[in-house]
Design a protein around this motif. Structure first.
Motif, mmCIF file in Angstrom:
data_model
loop_
_atom_site.group_PDB
_atom_site.id
_atom_site.type_symbol
_atom_site.label_atom_id
_atom_site.label_comp_id
_atom_site.label_asym_id
_atom_site.label_seq_id
_atom_site.Cartn_x
_atom_site.Cartn_y
_atom_site.Cartn_z
ATOM 1 N N SER A 377 -29.578 18.772 -18.182
ATOM 2 C CA SER A 377 -28.417 18.110 -17.605
ATOM 3 C C SER A 377 -27.153 18.892 -17.904
ATOM 4 O O SER A 377 -27.092 19.658 -18.881
ATOM 5 N N PHE A 378 -26.156 18.694 -17.069
ATOM 6 C CA PHE A 378 -24.835 19.217 -17.385
ATOM 7 C C PHE A 378 -23.785 18.217 -16.913
ATOM 8 O O PHE A 378 -24.028 17.395 -16.027
ATOM 9 N N LEU A 379 -22.599 18.292 -17.509
ATOM 10 C CA LEU A 379 -21.500 17.395 -17.191
ATOM 11 C C LEU A 379 -20.219 18.199 -17.138
ATOM 12 O O LEU A 379 -19.913 18.978 -18.048
ATOM 13 N N LEU A 380 -19.457 18.023 -16.075
ATOM 14 C CA LEU A 380 -18.157 18.662 -15.893
ATOM 15 C C LEU A 380 -17.139 17.553 -15.725
ATOM 16 O O LEU A 380 -17.337 16.651 -14.891
ATOM 17 N N GLY A 381 -16.048 17.584 -16.501
ATOM 18 C CA GLY A 381 -15.130 16.466 -16.435
ATOM 19 C C GLY A 381 -13.703 16.813 -16.756
ATOM 20 O O GLY A 381 -13.391 17.862 -17.344
ATOM 21 N N GLY A 399 -9.707 9.671 -15.093
ATOM 22 C CA GLY A 399 -10.617 10.799 -15.278
ATOM 23 C C GLY A 399 -11.458 11.066 -14.051
ATOM 24 O O GLY A 399 -11.518 10.265 -13.105
ATOM 25 N N PHE A 400 -12.101 12.201 -14.081
ATOM 26 C CA PHE A 400 -13.069 12.578 -13.053
ATOM 27 C C PHE A 400 -14.230 13.272 -13.758
ATOM 28 O O PHE A 400 -14.026 14.169 -14.583
ATOM 29 N N PHE A 401 -15.447 12.851 -13.436
ATOM 30 C CA PHE A 401 -16.628 13.424 -14.082
ATOM 31 C C PHE A 401 -17.722 13.637 -13.046
ATOM 32 O O PHE A 401 -17.993 12.763 -12.217
ATOM 33 N N PHE A 402 -18.322 14.792 -13.108
ATOM 34 C CA PHE A 402 -19.459 15.104 -12.247
ATOM 35 C C PHE A 402 -20.618 15.555 -13.126
ATOM 36 O O PHE A 402 -20.454 16.426 -13.996
ATOM 37 N N GLY A 403 -21.788 14.960 -12.907
ATOM 38 C CA GLY A 403 -22.948 15.316 -13.710
ATOM 39 C C GLY A 403 -24.185 15.485 -12.870
ATOM 40 O O GLY A 403 -24.304 14.920 -11.772
ATOM 41 N N ILE A 454 -30.698 13.528 -10.451
ATOM 42 C CA ILE A 454 -29.678 12.485 -10.404
ATOM 43 C C ILE A 454 -28.313 13.150 -10.481
ATOM 44 O O ILE A 454 -27.981 13.800 -11.482
ATOM 45 N N ARG A 455 -27.528 13.003 -9.435
ATOM 46 C CA ARG A 455 -26.151 13.515 -9.422
ATOM 47 C C ARG A 455 -25.200 12.324 -9.467
ATOM 48 O O ARG A 455 -25.363 11.353 -8.713
ATOM 49 N N THR A 456 -24.210 12.393 -10.340
ATOM 50 C CA THR A 456 -23.274 11.284 -10.510
ATOM 51 C C THR A 456 -21.840 11.770 -10.366
ATOM 52 O O THR A 456 -21.494 12.869 -10.805
ATOM 53 N N ILE A 457 -21.044 10.948 -9.761
ATOM 54 C CA ILE A 457 -19.598 11.156 -9.692
ATOM 55 C C ILE A 457 -18.943 9.893 -10.214
ATOM 56 O O ILE A 457 -19.234 8.784 -9.748
ATOM 57 N N GLU A 458 -18.051 10.049 -11.187
ATOM 58 C CA GLU A 458 -17.361 8.909 -11.774
ATOM 59 C C GLU A 458 -15.856 9.140 -11.721
ATOM 60 O O GLU A 458 -15.376 10.257 -11.978
ATOM 61 N N LEU A 459 -15.103 8.096 -11.400
ATOM 62 C CA LEU A 459 -13.644 8.157 -11.275
ATOM 63 C C LEU A 459 -13.018 7.037 -12.097
ATOM 64 O O LEU A 459 -12.377 6.124 -11.565
#
Length: 571
Positions: A377-381, A399-403, A454-459
């Motif tokens: 996995s990786f996470l960019l935020g 915030g903004f996070f993409f994983g 699983i790709r996630t985008i969180e705001l």
């Protein structure tokens, strides 16, 4: 084998969402401030998992009992059947005049929850039947039928995480080391019923009795046990470095960890039953046996790398932003184990002195299982936070996070099947052609491969309001988008002919060989999109300089079962 496939899938697919905390460690140790602000505002407690940040914590801390050891399911007044113990501290020692912050965190939680059983209740349910009959129609009861049925089902959860960290001030660079041990164990006691599912936890007793003579006419009794256990545990070693002003107004943090982990899954199911058609008289009895047992325990490695930068934008308004980049994963090497499933039905009738009629049908499946898995996995935020008013009463964060998380597993089963059908009519005739023993055997091998992405985008966004000098209210919202792809491939690897060999009582034999029947392979792929918004809120009350009370889950003031309470001591 469906149950092992299902459980391995469940425990293997990780869910992204730890934005501030490092992976593998933030599942238990999260502050109420973090939980109630969509993971955007950390508290001193959250920094304890990053030894490089220990020098940012001005006070020594003590946590006992009701404390910031938290998950979204901990409820202080729920009355759950379980124990929940927590302890932790952060203290700065001064050996040889040099400050040395040290932290220790420990939690122990067990919970036992009743589950649905086959009698329509939860947990353990008992039914009792007592019926009288008039079988000859003379107006008087002459027969008694009784049944006692117990079916039970429970799930049990146990969590035992432990963390210890130490830090050293090296000027502009703060460095630390840590050790983290975690263990998550779940067990399921499955319900059972002799007619619906003989694999399970149940007991059954039936008696038919003559009320005139008191004689027991027939008796049936069953006892079954079935338990599934799964344990994930690991030992993680690591270090962190926090460099102040690597460039003007920018700090850099680095965390790295490596360790060993293991997955253990085992299933034990045993059921025995009988029907005695003539209790106390000549032998006339049918016995039943059901047995399913196996255990698989792959082991492997855990690792993570976390980089983050903190930029100070405005000291007057405590305005700062963060950049995150994390990688983590785990891999369990392929491990083999044996398995066995046995079903037996054995019927005996005493036809006279020394004469016994028997029939036995035994179905057996046995062989080897192999399982291995890996996930990466990786996470960019990005995260921004700061006061939005001159009075510093409203603290805002966004915030903004993409994983992205990728999981792969391989499950291989090499199975042998054997069915034995034995019959002896009991007439003791020499070379009796009616007696026989028939044995059917065949084998096959299949491989089940599963992959998921699983790709996630969180705001997320959050606010903390200072209502009074000591009272704070927090609220957070996290819009999220989840894109999931799952693919399961079942590949037949090999199979043999079904061979039936029959030996008759007169010594003759017959062999029947069926053509090889190769299973058809299957490939299932699914793509799904999910979106929504999760909300959180909390209240914090500071009593003096040494005591902080945090609350969550208090929307319904009269329902304290949903309340979550945190108490922090600072000294």
């Amino acid at each position: 084998m469906n149950k092992i496939k299902y459980l391995i899938i469940v425990v293997s697919v990780g869910v992204l969402g730890a934005q501030v905390l490092p992976p593998f460690m933030g599942q238990r140790f999260q502050s109420f401030r973090y939980l109630s602000t969509a993971g955007l505002m950390e508290d001193d407690f959250d920094l304890l998992l990053d030894p490089g940040r220990y020098f940012d914590i001005k006070n020594n801390l003590l946590y006992t009992g009701l404390s910031n050891f938290a998950t979204n399911s901990d409820r202080a007044f729920s009355g759950w059947d379980g124990t929940h113990f927590m302890f932790g501290f952060k203290n700065t020692f001064n050996p040889m005049g040099s400050p040395l912050p040290l932290s220790l965190l420990y939690a122990h939680q067990t919970r036992r929850d009743p589950q649905w059983n086959y009698l329509g209740g939860t947990g353990e349910t008992e039914n009792y039947i007592h019926e009288k009959y008039d079988t000859d129609g003379n107006g008087s009861y002459d027969s008694l039928h009784t049944e006692k049925i117990i079916s039970s089902s429970f799930s049990e959860f146990k969590e035992v995480p432990f963390f210890i960290g130490v830090a050293k001030d090296l000027g502009n660079m703060k460095a630390g080391l840590f050790f983290h041990r975690f263990k998550y164990a779940e067990s399921f006691e499955a319900p059972g019923d002799r007619s619906i599912d003989p694999y399970g936890n149940f007991s059954y007793l039936r008696e038919e009795r003559d009320l005139i003579t008191g004689r027991l006419l027939e008796k049936e009794e069953w006892n079954g046990s079935h338990k599934i256990d799964s344990v994930i545990q690991g030992n993680l070693f690591g270090g962190s470095v926090y460099i102040i002003n690597i460039i003007p107004a920018v700090n850099l943090g680095i965390q790295v960890g490596y360790g060993i982990g293991s997955l253990n899954y085992k299933e034990n199911a045993n059921t025995e039953g009988y029907i005695d058609y003539n209790p106390g008289g000549s032998l006339s009895r049918e016995d039943f046996t059901y047995r399913r047992n196996f255990e698989i325990a792959p082991g492997g490695s855990l690792y993570f790398l976390r980089l983050y930068g903190k930029r100070i934008l405005n000291k007057n308004y405590n305005t700062e932003d963060y950049f995150y980049l994390s990688f983590w994963g785990r891999g369990f090497s392929k491990t083999q184990t044996t398995f066995e499933n046995v079903t037996e039905d054995y019927l005996r009738d005493d036809l006279g002195t020394g004469v016994l009629r028997e029939s036995r049908l035994t179905d057996k499946a046995y062989g080897n299982l192999e399982y291995g898995e890996s996930s990466k996995s990786f996470l960019l935020g990005y995260r921004y936070k700061g006061f939005i008013d001159k009075e510093k009463r409203v603290y805002f964060a966004i915030g903004f996070f993409f994983g992205n998380s990728v999981f792969n597993s391989t499950f291989k089963a090499d199975s042998n099947f054997e069915t034995v059908n034995y019959f002896n009519d009991g007439d003791n005739e020499p070379d009796d052609p009616d007696d026989f023993t028939s044995t059917t055997t065949f084998s096959k091998s299949n491989q089940l491969e599963r992959s998921s992405s699983i790709r996630t985008i969180e705001l997320p966004a959050a606010c903390e309001f200072k209502l009074t000098k000591s009272l704070y209210f927090r609220i957070g919202a996290n819009p999220y988008f989840i894109f999931t792809e799952n693919e399961t491939t079942n590949t037949p690897l090999s199979s043999t002919s079904r061979v039936t060999r029959t030996v008759w009582g007169d010594g003759t034999e017959s062999v029947d060989v069926e053509p090889v029947q190769t299973d058809t392979g299957t490939r299932d792929k699914s793509i799904s999109k999910t979106s929504g918004v999760s909300y959180s809120y909390g209240l914090s009350y500071k009593i003096g300089n040494n005591f902080v009370l945090d609350l969550m889950g208090f929307a319904i003031l009269t329902n304290m079962q949903s309340w979550r309470v945190s108490i922090t001591f600072k000294f």
